[in-house]
Design an enzyme around this catalytic site. Structure first.
Site, PDB file in Angstrom:
ATOM      1  N   GLU A   1       0.845  -1.191   0.000  1.00 40.88           N
ATOM      2  CA  GLU A   1       0.000   0.000   0.000  1.00 40.88           C
ATOM      3  C   GLU A   1       0.885   1.247   0.000  1.00 40.88           C
ATOM      4  O   GLU A   1       1.905   1.300   0.692  1.00 40.88           O
ATOM      5  CB  GLU A   1      -0.896  -0.010   1.243  1.00 40.88           C
ATOM      6  CG  GLU A   1      -1.751   1.236   1.405  1.00 40.88           C
ATOM      7  CD  GLU A   1      -2.501   1.266   2.732  1.00 40.88           C
ATOM      8  OE1 GLU A   1      -3.535   1.943   2.801  1.00 40.88           O
ATOM      9  OE2 GLU A   1      -2.039   0.616   3.700  1.00 40.88           O
TER      10      GLU A   1
ATOM     11  N   CYS B   1      -5.381  -2.860   2.788  1.00 42.36           N
ATOM     12  CA  CYS B   1      -5.159  -2.694   4.228  1.00 42.36           C
ATOM     13  C   CYS B   1      -6.445  -2.770   5.076  1.00 42.36           C
ATOM     14  O   CYS B   1      -6.935  -3.845   5.371  1.00 42.36           O
ATOM     15  CB  CYS B   1      -4.413  -1.385   4.478  1.00 42.36           C
ATOM     16  SG  CYS B   1      -3.534  -1.346   6.070  1.00 42.36           S
TER      17      CYS B   1
ATOM     18  N   LYS C   1      -9.441   2.489  -2.493  1.00 38.08           N
ATOM     19  CA  LYS C   1      -9.658   1.900  -1.172  1.00 38.08           C
ATOM     20  C   LYS C   1     -11.034   2.283  -0.631  1.00 38.08           C
ATOM     21  O   LYS C   1     -11.355   3.463  -0.503  1.00 38.08           O
ATOM     22  CB  LYS C   1      -8.563   2.366  -0.214  1.00 38.08           C
ATOM     23  CG  LYS C   1      -8.593   1.721   1.164  1.00 38.08           C
ATOM     24  CD  LYS C   1      -7.424   2.256   1.989  1.00 38.08           C
ATOM     25  CE  LYS C   1      -7.334   1.624   3.364  1.00 38.08           C
ATOM     26  NZ  LYS C   1      -6.205   2.202   4.140  1.00 38.08           N
TER      27      LYS C   1
END
Length: 260
Positions: free
Chosen positions: A44, A144, A110
């Site tokens: 990430e 994440c 994300k």
């Protein structure tokens, strides 16, 4: 369709807010990857670390890092994926690119921005999940904090491989280890989690623990490694499909839709 998918991930110590240094680091590590690898996975925000300094660090989509990813994909004749800070239409995104060997790409923003670090105050969350078709494999790449939300990852489309790229801190690494394994088991798929190492500019410590889990949640590599290293591993689709066929757990999954 390829029954085998050869992957490589690169667990590394990111240089804080230094895109040029990080691209150089990963270019060197990618050079170590064998020519048999089909997919290379980067962390990430691999050019900057997990920074909220988007105003000074963000790139346009068609900018230097994407071009660099294209050149690396062409160089190794492999797909490459990882997330970077992107600006678009006056918004900032923690955006994952999945770049194919021919230079074309797919993107994923994300979905779950990390409120504890005030990521939600800087970055706009995505609205759509991405499923990539690559060499006969269906791949779902996530980022994440998405790991904590199983509904978003729920395998409603029979994908084969779930990927999480991350900057996941040492203080909560037990959750990382447990949830990666759980995502593999509940979705009856391969699950890869790539984390970084080192200390970032905000003082947060990261200790790796990148891992690969099979359809039953068995570890396929040494998941507690905290050093910088490159892992190569071959995934077998036939084994996964045979296990799904024999156990049939996905056939009993709940049916639902998400309100976004």
């Amino acid at each position: 369709m390829s029954e085998k998918l050869n992957i490589a991930y690169i667990q590394a110590n990111l240089q804080w807010e230094n895109a040029e240094a990080n691209r150089k680091l990963f270019e060197e590590r990618i050079g170590e990857v064998s020519n048999q690898v089909d997919l290379i996975i980067l962390p990430e925000m691999f050019t900057t670390g997990f920074s909220m300094n988007a105003e000074n660090l963000a790139e346009e989509t068609e900018a230097e890092t994407l071009e660099w990813m294209r050149s690396q994909a062409k160089r190794k004749d492999a797909a490459i994926t990882g997330s970077v800070i992107i600006t678009e239409n006056s918004n900032y995104y923690n955006r994952l690119f999945f770049v194919f060997p021919d230079g074309t790409y797919k993107l994923y923003d994300k979905r779950h921005t990390f409120t504890l670090a005030k990521e939600d105050q800087t970055y706009t969350g995505g609205k759509e999940r991405l499923i990539v078709d690559f060499k006969g494999w269906k791949i779902c790449p996530l980022i994440c904090y998405d790991l904590r939300f199983p509904v978003w990852a729920r395998n409603t489309v029979d994908y084969d491989l779930l990927i999480y790229v991350a900057n996941w801190p040492e203080k909560r690494i037990n959750a990382w280890d447990a949830l990666l394994k759980a995502r593999a088991i509940e979705n009856m798929c391969y699950c890869v989690g790539l984390n970084r190492t080192g200390t970032d500019g905000d003082g947060y410590v990261y200790n790796g623990h990148s891992g690969v889990y099979d359809v039953l949640g068995n570890e396929m590599n040494q998941t507690n490694r905290e050093d910088e290293y490159v892992l190569e591993l071959s995934l077998d689709k036939t084994d996964m499909l045979d296990t799904r066929k024999n156990l049939k757990f996905l056939q009993d999954r709940d049916r639902f839709s998400l309100d976004l």
